[in-house]
Design a protein around this motif. Structure first.
Motif, PDB file in Angstrom:
ATOM      1  N   ALA A 133       0.857  -1.187   0.000  1.00  0.00           N
ATOM      2  CA  ALA A 133       0.000   0.000   0.000  1.00  0.00           C
ATOM      3  C   ALA A 133       0.888   1.229   0.000  1.00  0.00           C
ATOM      4  CB  ALA A 133      -0.930   0.015   1.215  1.00  0.00           C
ATOM      5  N   CYS A 134       0.413   2.279  -0.633  1.00  0.00           N
ATOM      6  CA  CYS A 134       1.159   3.529  -0.596  1.00  0.00           C
ATOM      7  C   CYS A 134       0.203   4.673  -0.295  1.00  0.00           C
ATOM      8  CB  CYS A 134       1.911   3.776  -1.904  1.00  0.00           C
ATOM      9  SG  CYS A 134       0.904   4.297  -3.296  1.00  0.00           S
ATOM     10  N   LYS A 135       0.757   5.772   0.177  1.00  0.00           N
ATOM     11  CA  LYS A 135      -0.007   6.985   0.422  1.00  0.00           C
ATOM     12  C   LYS A 135       0.579   8.093  -0.438  1.00  0.00           C
ATOM     13  CE  LYS A 135      -2.832   5.190   3.283  1.00  0.00           C
ATOM     14  NZ  LYS A 135      -4.246   4.997   2.874  1.00  0.00           N
ATOM     15  N   THR A 136      -0.309   8.935  -0.943  1.00  0.00           N
ATOM     16  CA  THR A 136       0.117   9.987  -1.855  1.00  0.00           C
ATOM     17  C   THR A 136      -0.118  11.366  -1.259  1.00  0.00           C
ATOM     18  OG1 THR A 136      -2.032  10.012  -2.987  1.00  0.00           O
ATOM     19  CG2 THR A 136      -0.327   8.560  -3.890  1.00  0.00           C
ATOM     20  N   VAL A 137       0.723  12.296  -1.668  1.00  0.00           N
ATOM     21  CA  VAL A 137       0.534  13.711  -1.361  1.00  0.00           C
ATOM     22  C   VAL A 137       0.210  14.427  -2.673  1.00  0.00           C
ATOM     23  CG1 VAL A 137       1.991  13.706   0.689  1.00  0.00           C
ATOM     24  CG2 VAL A 137       3.031  14.059  -1.560  1.00  0.00           C
ATOM     25  N   GLY A 138      -0.088  15.722  -2.596  1.00  0.00           N
ATOM     26  CA  GLY A 138      -0.503  16.465  -3.781  1.00  0.00           C
ATOM     27  C   GLY A 138       0.624  17.268  -4.403  1.00  0.00           C
ATOM     28  N   GLY A 139       0.605  17.339  -5.728  1.00  0.00           N
ATOM     29  CA  GLY A 139       1.565  18.153  -6.458  1.00  0.00           C
ATOM     30  C   GLY A 139       0.854  18.953  -7.529  1.00  0.00           C
ATOM     31  N   GLY A 140       1.594  19.793  -8.209  1.00  0.00           N
ATOM     32  CA  GLY A 140       1.010  20.621  -9.259  1.00  0.00           C
ATOM     33  C   GLY A 140       0.388  21.887  -8.713  1.00  0.00           C
ATOM     34  N   SER A 141       0.083  22.820  -9.613  1.00  0.00           N
ATOM     35  CA  SER A 141      -0.446  24.117  -9.195  1.00  0.00           C
ATOM     36  C   SER A 141      -1.806  24.009  -8.522  1.00  0.00           C
ATOM     37  CB  SER A 141      -0.535  25.054 -10.405  1.00  0.00           C
ATOM     38  OG  SER A 141      -1.361  24.471 -11.418  1.00  0.00           O
ATOM     39  N   ASP A 142      -2.601  22.996  -8.915  1.00  0.00           N
ATOM     40  CA  ASP A 142      -3.907  22.831  -8.284  1.00  0.00           C
ATOM     41  C   ASP A 142      -3.890  21.792  -7.170  1.00  0.00           C
ATOM     42  OD1 ASP A 142      -3.631  20.535  -9.731  1.00  0.00           O
ATOM     43  OD2 ASP A 142      -5.542  20.679 -10.800  1.00  0.00           O
ATOM     44  N   ARG A 143      -2.702  21.268  -6.853  1.00  0.00           N
ATOM     45  CA  ARG A 143      -2.467  20.346  -5.741  1.00  0.00           C
ATOM     46  C   ARG A 143      -3.188  19.004  -5.890  1.00  0.00           C
ATOM     47  NH1 ARG A 143      -3.100  23.457  -0.150  1.00  0.00           N
ATOM     48  NH2 ARG A 143      -5.307  23.152  -0.593  1.00  0.00           N
ATOM     49  N   SER A 144      -3.653  18.686  -7.097  1.00  0.00           N
ATOM     50  CA  SER A 144      -4.429  17.470  -7.305  1.00  0.00           C
ATOM     51  C   SER A 144      -3.617  16.307  -7.878  1.00  0.00           C
ATOM     52  CB  SER A 144      -5.611  17.755  -8.248  1.00  0.00           C
ATOM     53  OG  SER A 144      -5.145  18.118  -9.540  1.00  0.00           O
ATOM     54  N   LEU A 145      -2.364  16.569  -8.252  1.00  0.00           N
ATOM     55  CA  LEU A 145      -1.533  15.521  -8.831  1.00  0.00           C
ATOM     56  C   LEU A 145      -1.048  14.575  -7.723  1.00  0.00           C
ATOM     57  CD1 LEU A 145      -0.108  14.468 -11.402  1.00  0.00           C
ATOM     58  CD2 LEU A 145       1.822  15.949 -10.809  1.00  0.00           C
ATOM     59  N   ASP A 146      -1.365  13.296  -7.828  1.00  0.00           N
ATOM     60  CA  ASP A 146      -0.968  12.334  -6.803  1.00  0.00           C
ATOM     61  C   ASP A 146       0.512  11.992  -6.929  1.00  0.00           C
ATOM     62  OD1 ASP A 146      -3.495  12.193  -5.731  1.00  0.00           O
ATOM     63  OD2 ASP A 146      -4.070  10.392  -6.848  1.00  0.00           O
ATOM     64  N   LEU A 147       1.237  12.143  -5.822  1.00  0.00           N
ATOM     65  CA  LEU A 147       2.658  11.817  -5.773  1.00  0.00           C
ATOM     66  C   LEU A 147       2.888  10.796  -4.665  1.00  0.00           C
ATOM     67  CD1 LEU A 147       4.070  15.468  -5.895  1.00  0.00           C
ATOM     68  CD2 LEU A 147       3.755  13.913  -7.834  1.00  0.00           C
ATOM     69  N   CYS A 148       3.524   9.690  -4.994  1.00  0.00           N
ATOM     70  CA  CYS A 148       3.806   8.658  -3.992  1.00  0.00           C
ATOM     71  C   CYS A 148       4.751   9.223  -2.929  1.00  0.00           C
ATOM     72  CB  CYS A 148       4.430   7.445  -4.658  1.00  0.00           C
ATOM     73  SG  CYS A 148       4.889   6.124  -3.502  1.00  0.00           S
ATOM     74  N   ALA A 149       4.342   9.116  -1.642  1.00  0.00           N
ATOM     75  CA  ALA A 149       5.160   9.677  -0.572  1.00  0.00           C
ATOM     76  C   ALA A 149       5.434   8.692   0.554  1.00  0.00           C
ATOM     77  CB  ALA A 149       4.481  10.924   0.005  1.00  0.00           C
ATOM     78  N   ARG A 150       4.787   7.533   0.509  1.00  0.00           N
ATOM     79  CA  ARG A 150       5.015   6.554   1.566  1.00  0.00           C
ATOM     80  C   ARG A 150       4.627   5.174   1.057  1.00  0.00           C
ATOM     81  NH1 ARG A 150       2.224   6.720   7.578  1.00  0.00           N
ATOM     82  NH2 ARG A 150       3.444   5.040   8.524  1.00  0.00           N
ATOM     83  N   VAL A 151       5.448   4.175   1.308  1.00  0.00           N
ATOM     84  CA  VAL A 151       5.200   2.820   0.820  1.00  0.00           C
ATOM     85  C   VAL A 151       5.410   1.829   1.965  1.00  0.00           C
ATOM     86  CG1 VAL A 151       5.960   1.007  -0.769  1.00  0.00           C
ATOM     87  CG2 VAL A 151       5.938   3.383  -1.531  1.00  0.00           C
ATOM     88  N   CYS A 152       4.513   0.838   2.017  1.00  0.00           N
ATOM     89  CA  CYS A 152       4.658  -0.227   3.002  1.00  0.00           C
ATOM     90  C   CYS A 152       4.398  -1.572   2.324  1.00  0.00           C
ATOM     91  CB  CYS A 152       3.681  -0.028   4.164  1.00  0.00           C
ATOM     92  SG  CYS A 152       3.832  -1.266   5.490  1.00  0.00           S
TER      93      CYS A 152
END
Length: 351
Positions: A133-152
């Protein structure tokens, strides 16, 4: 003209009735009824999913006989009908699971790198099963781009074998702290995405080239369990053959009657008996839930068949149009006997 209540025109699996035998043949050709479908423990009706079976037992318009039996002897988690109320109590003590240790979850929330990924070249007995499982944070100017930030990643015994925060390749514009619990300091010195991708890919393939994993005979690669793995693997930029993936969001028996995915939160509450994803979400908790769902589905006892899939070459002519006259002379039970599943039942992993 044959009557609709003619027992020869009644499907032996779902009990639908048809005006003509040719219509029943058409139904069997496209329904893919099989021994792997969830089945009512009272009337033996086949259902496409456990949600459909649940509606049959306790929905707005249940079959009365089945509802009465289920209310007294039915397990609300696996939907089995037990022999007695006492047998139900004993069974449900095992069937209802508890959540993961919250002390471990709290510890995991601040955990950095844990790396026990190894390549064993397939020397373990049978394909090893792991959940991711992974958790994503937001990227891009509208903050909607999913970026992988944690993996287990965990093993089948729910031990953590890999955990890391991940440094995205582009700036983070929304840490989504309310659900991820991730802060800037977690990612400042985190493992780069490219390094995570390489480590996870090598671990899953377990020393096998991708072409060999895709082959019918398979290889030493690991079975990967998760929920919504298309999204997780895409954000990690990892490719993995579908034949080695067990996704609780796409497994037909766990989907809605509308053939849409159920959430992992709902599946855990309905089929395992406890709640997850309250407040900050821990990928370890998600891994445990998907692994438990997988193990529960794998432990189902179904009749073994040499060629269980409709796509197996030996079954491709079972309902061929050139056999129409022969099929119309069969009984509904005989047609059910040659019908096969259009999905891979996870119980076959234990065969």
């Amino acid at each position: 003209m044959e009557c609709a209540d003619n027992p020869r025109n009644k499907c032996a699996a779902c009990y639908r009735q048809f005006n003509r035998m040719e219509h029943l043949v058409d139904h069997m050709r496209t329904s893919f009824h099989s021994v792997h479908e969830p089945t009512c423990g009272v009337c033996k009706k086949h259902c496409r999913s456990f949600e459909s079976l649940r509606e049959h037992l306790i929905g707005p318009l249940p079959k009365q006989e089945c509802r009465n039996a289920f209310n007294i002897r039915g397990c609300k988690f696996c939907l089995a009908i037990l022999d007695s109320p006492y047998a139900l109590r004993v069974h449900q003590d095992r069937c209802q699971l508890s959540g993961v240790n919250h002390g471990i979850s709290a510890y995991m929330a601040n955990l950095g790198l844990r790396d026990s990924l190894t390549i064993d070249n397939g020397y373990s007995r049978g394909p090893e099963v792991v959940a991711l499982a992974c958790k994503t944070v937001g990227g891009g100017s509208d903050r909607s781009l999913d970026l992988c930030a944690r993996v287990c990643i965990i093993d089948e015994k729910e031990n953590i074998i890999f955990h890391t925060y991940v440094k995205p390749p582009i700036p983070v514009t929304n840490y989504r702290y309310e659900t991820t619990g991730i802060r800037p300091e977690h990612l400042r010195d985190a493992m780069p995405l490219r390094q995570v991708q390489r480590k996870v890919q090598d671990f899953l393939c377990n020393g096998e080239p991708t072409w060999k994993i895709r082959s019918p005979k398979g290889g030493k690669a690991r079975i990967l369990v998760g929920h919504g793995l298309d999204h997780d693997l895409d954000k990690m930029q990892v490719e993995y053959p579908p034949k080695m993936i067990r996704d609780t969001a796409k497994y037909p028996p766990l989907m809605k009657t509308s053939k849409l995915s159920n959430s992992l939160k709902y599946l855990t509450q309905a089929y395992l008996g406890y709640d997850i994803q309250n407040g900050i979400q821990d990928p370890y908790e998600d891994c445990v839930a998907t692994m438990r769902l997988y193990v529960r589905m794998r432990r189902q006892v179904h009749r073994r068949q040499d060629y269980p899939l409709a796509s197996d070459p030996q079954n491709r002519n079972n309902f061929a149009s050139w056999r129409q006259n022969e099929l119309e002379r069969m009984s509904p039970e005989e047609m059910l006997a040659i019908s096969r599943s259009d999905y891979y039942c996870w119980c076959l992993d234990s065969a």
